[in-house]
Write a protein that holds these residues in place. Structure first.
Motif, PDB file in Angstrom:
ATOM      1  N   PRO A 159      28.976  -0.886   4.474  1.00 52.43           N
ATOM      2  CA  PRO A 159      28.448  -1.997   4.865  1.00 52.43           C
ATOM      3  C   PRO A 159      28.693  -3.001   4.013  1.00 52.43           C
ATOM      4  CG  PRO A 159      27.131  -0.006   4.457  1.00 52.43           C
ATOM      5  CD  PRO A 159      28.461   0.269   4.100  1.00 52.43           C
ATOM      6  N   GLU A 160      28.787  -4.186   4.445  1.00 48.74           N
ATOM      7  CA  GLU A 160      29.098  -5.667   3.450  1.00 48.74           C
ATOM      8  C   GLU A 160      27.789  -6.200   3.335  1.00 48.74           C
ATOM      9  OE1 GLU A 160      29.656  -8.887   4.644  1.00 48.74           O
ATOM     10  OE2 GLU A 160      29.638  -8.454   6.584  1.00 48.74           O
ATOM     11  N   PRO A 161      27.446  -6.820   2.473  1.00 48.35           N
ATOM     12  CA  PRO A 161      25.936  -7.631   2.163  1.00 48.35           C
ATOM     13  C   PRO A 161      25.780  -8.870   2.997  1.00 48.35           C
ATOM     14  CG  PRO A 161      27.534  -7.848   0.302  1.00 48.35           C
ATOM     15  CD  PRO A 161      28.445  -7.180   1.085  1.00 48.35           C
ATOM     16  N   TYR A 162      26.910  -9.387   3.516  1.00 50.82           N
ATOM     17  CA  TYR A 162      26.600 -10.554   4.122  1.00 50.82           C
ATOM     18  C   TYR A 162      26.482 -10.869   5.654  1.00 50.82           C
ATOM     19  CZ  TYR A 162      28.529 -12.643  -0.073  1.00 50.82           C
ATOM     20  OH  TYR A 162      28.844 -12.943  -1.104  1.00 50.82           O
ATOM     21  N   LYS A 163      27.022  -9.662   6.655  1.00 45.25           N
ATOM     22  CA  LYS A 163      26.603  -9.737   7.950  1.00 45.25           C
ATOM     23  C   LYS A 163      26.212  -8.313   8.122  1.00 45.25           C
ATOM     24  CE  LYS A 163      30.141 -12.727   9.593  1.00 45.25           C
ATOM     25  NZ  LYS A 163      31.134 -13.001  10.415  1.00 45.25           N
ATOM     26  N   GLY A 164      26.398  -7.337   7.273  1.00 47.99           N
ATOM     27  CA  GLY A 164      25.917  -6.057   7.311  1.00 47.99           C
ATOM     28  C   GLY A 164      26.564  -5.097   8.119  1.00 47.99           C
ATOM     29  N   TYR A 192      19.133   0.861   3.765  1.00 46.82           N
ATOM     30  CA  TYR A 192      18.623  -0.551   3.527  1.00 46.82           C
ATOM     31  C   TYR A 192      19.930  -1.109   2.909  1.00 46.82           C
ATOM     32  CZ  TYR A 192      16.671  -5.085   2.736  1.00 46.82           C
ATOM     33  OH  TYR A 192      16.372  -6.287   2.629  1.00 46.82           O
ATOM     34  N   ILE A 193      20.523  -2.309   3.406  1.00 50.16           N
ATOM     35  CA  ILE A 193      21.275  -3.073   2.783  1.00 50.16           C
ATOM     36  C   ILE A 193      21.042  -4.444   2.665  1.00 50.16           C
ATOM     37  CG2 ILE A 193      23.848  -4.104   3.181  1.00 50.16           C
ATOM     38  CD1 ILE A 193      23.910  -1.071   3.166  1.00 50.16           C
ATOM     39  N   PHE A 194      20.934  -4.863   1.318  1.00 46.52           N
ATOM     40  CA  PHE A 194      20.396  -6.310   0.830  1.00 46.52           C
ATOM     41  C   PHE A 194      21.299  -7.120   1.385  1.00 46.52           C
ATOM     42  CE2 PHE A 194      19.962  -9.506  -2.149  1.00 46.52           C
ATOM     43  CZ  PHE A 194      18.502  -9.827  -2.261  1.00 46.52           C
ATOM     44  N   GLN A 195      20.590  -8.021   2.218  1.00 45.37           N
ATOM     45  CA  GLN A 195      21.624  -9.247   2.703  1.00 45.37           C
ATOM     46  C   GLN A 195      21.614 -10.064   1.933  1.00 45.37           C
ATOM     47  OE1 GLN A 195      23.199  -9.447   6.142  1.00 45.37           O
ATOM     48  NE2 GLN A 195      22.668  -7.273   5.950  1.00 45.37           N
ATOM     49  N   LYS A 196      22.843 -11.017   1.738  1.00 48.49           N
ATOM     50  CA  LYS A 196      22.977 -11.946   0.624  1.00 48.49           C
ATOM     51  C   LYS A 196      22.982 -13.212   1.513  1.00 48.49           C
ATOM     52  CE  LYS A 196      25.531  -9.781  -3.048  1.00 48.49           C
ATOM     53  NZ  LYS A 196      27.103  -9.853  -3.816  1.00 48.49           N
ATOM     54  N   GLU A 197      22.808 -14.372   0.967  1.00 47.78           N
ATOM     55  CA  GLU A 197      22.769 -15.651   1.608  1.00 47.78           C
ATOM     56  C   GLU A 197      24.424 -16.120   1.655  1.00 47.78           C
ATOM     57  OE1 GLU A 197      20.556 -19.909   1.434  1.00 47.78           O
ATOM     58  OE2 GLU A 197      19.744 -18.098   0.722  1.00 47.78           O
TER      59      GLU A 197
END
Length: 177
Positions: free
Chosen positions: A154-159, A168-173
């Motif tokens: 899972p990547e943190p920008y789009k999930g 839970y994947i922490f979403q970055k701005e």
């Protein structure tokens, strides 16, 4: 003192254990599993339980004590029940399907990923975006689930990617102008 190592592993009805050297063999209704312990611990089998104790007071012996007890408990659980890991696939066009002994993953790569299912593991795809990995060996189930997840973490920008169910994947701005 190891709090985990002190507790004996209870053998339920229908499950038996035998020792030969440092190798313990656990038999149950779902099959047989073996584990070879290091020389730092002693495994003793009573009529209805298995106990593990360290040989000496070294740091390694104390580390192996709790780990060996946990592995023996997983063997006992594994010959009775199955272990299960659930994976979710998120992303546009990402999907999975099981065809015989091969798991086909479409993960937005230039090619489809064909993952051979190891012996002793059952993979089911109830939906194209949900996978269930089951088996009687906890270590093997976790390793196979991790290998599948490694194809698209899972990547943190789009999930987007493959994640464990409930992870839970922490979403970055993203970038700002």
């Amino acid at each position: 003192m190891s709090r985990i190592g002190k507790r004996p592993v209870e053998l339920p009805s229908g499950v038996s254990a035998s020792m030969s050297g440092q190798t313990i063999e656990v038999k149950g209704p779902k099959g047989t599993q073996t584990f070879t312990a290091t020389d730092d611990v002693t495994i003793a089998i009573d009529d209805s339980s298995v106990t593990v104790s360290p040989r000496g007071k070294s740091k390694r012996a104390r580390q192996q004590w709790g780990m060996t007890r946990t592995i023996v408990a997983n063997l006992v659980h594994g010959v009775q029940n199955t272990f299960k890991k659930e994976l979710e696939i998120q992303g546009v066009g990402y999907r999975a399907q099981v065809q015989g002994n091969v798991l086909k993953l479409n993960l937005g790569l230039s090619h489809d990923v064909e993952f051979p299912i190891p012996e002793g593991i059952t993979i089911t795809a109830a939906k194209p975006t949900e996978l269930t990995v089951e088996g009687h060996d906890l270590q093997q189930v976790g390793q196979v689930a991790s290998n599948i997840r490694d194809w698209r973490r899972p990547e943190p920008y789009k999930g987007k990617g493959i994640r464990y169910k409930g992870e839970y994947i922490f979403q970055k701005e993203g970038k700002k102008k």
